[in-house]
Design an enzyme around this catalytic site. Sequence first.
Site, PDB file in Angstrom:
ATOM      1  N   ASP A   1       0.887  -1.165   0.000  1.00 38.78           N
ATOM      2  CA  ASP A   1       0.000   0.000   0.000  1.00 38.78           C
ATOM      3  C   ASP A   1       0.919   1.208   0.000  1.00 38.78           C
ATOM      4  O   ASP A   1       1.655   1.431   0.971  1.00 38.78           O
ATOM      5  CB  ASP A   1      -0.883   0.019   1.252  1.00 38.78           C
TER       6      ASP A   1
ATOM      7  N   HIS B   1       4.517  -7.568  -0.045  1.00 41.69           N
ATOM      8  CA  HIS B   1       4.129  -8.857  -0.594  1.00 41.69           C
ATOM      9  C   HIS B   1       4.795  -9.098  -1.954  1.00 41.69           C
ATOM     10  O   HIS B   1       5.294  -8.161  -2.588  1.00 41.69           O
ATOM     11  CB  HIS B   1       2.601  -8.898  -0.747  1.00 41.69           C
TER      12      HIS B   1
ATOM     13  N   SER C   1       9.951   3.678   4.771  1.00 42.06           N
ATOM     14  CA  SER C   1      10.442   2.731   3.786  1.00 42.06           C
ATOM     15  C   SER C   1      10.067   3.077   2.347  1.00 42.06           C
ATOM     16  O   SER C   1       9.163   3.854   2.093  1.00 42.06           O
ATOM     17  CB  SER C   1       9.854   1.366   4.111  1.00 42.06           C
TER      18      SER C   1
END
Length: 262
Positions: free
Chosen positions: A86, A142, A226
Amino acid sequence: MMKFLLKYVVELTGNRYSSLFLKSFAQSRLSKPLIRPFAKTYSINLDEAEYPIGHYQSLHDFFTRRLNEQVHTIDESVHTLVSPADALLSDMGPISEKQTFYIKDQLYFLDEMLGSKENAKSYENGFFLILYLSPRDYHRFHYPITGQLTKRYALGEKSYPVNTLGTRYGQSPFSTNYRVISELTSTFGKLAMIKIGALNINSIQLTHSGSEFNKGEELGYFSFGSTILLLVEPNRSFKPLLKANTTVRVGQPIGEWADYSL
């Protein structure tokens, strides 16, 4: 003021010692009173979290929260590249023949990013996509494709911010920050997934250790701020599906290999 202080805690600072202190604080129960102000300040949808907000015992626990199974829909099409996080798809474009590319008006050397000219060669004339995770985002990442892990290695020591100021004033942060590179292979060739730590603390935690994976499987999480850089090896059928500065979610198609016969 509150937003500045909370951002300071979850993205840390340019000083190693203050970052270590903030890391310890964020991971302790002393930070629990900050969870609700943090969620409110960043307008986090609490209905998406795996557990009620009272379940989380520290700001770090909440920051690295999983979401409930209904939140993300993984595009299962074989020919699509999906978002691993996201995030804000902040930039994308072709990788030049000279193994360099631009990120926020700065020139970066692909061989420095990947540790050697040999590692970089596979991605010459390929395509890059940058995903920036803000403090409000879900901070687990992911796999963007189904395939096999062929190589994984870590590079870098000193870290700079990966926000706008960091990329403007840091010393080539995308090629010097601590980073973990996963090289993946699929039906359509090679892809490098580079997880970049934000500041001083090496905040990349991997939760998947297998060599094979399915699109959408959790790979790990960031403990603090990040960025993820995806590198796609040259393939004339690959094309992006979105424009830069688009908000994306895990499992959403962001690119595709148009030649479905491969």
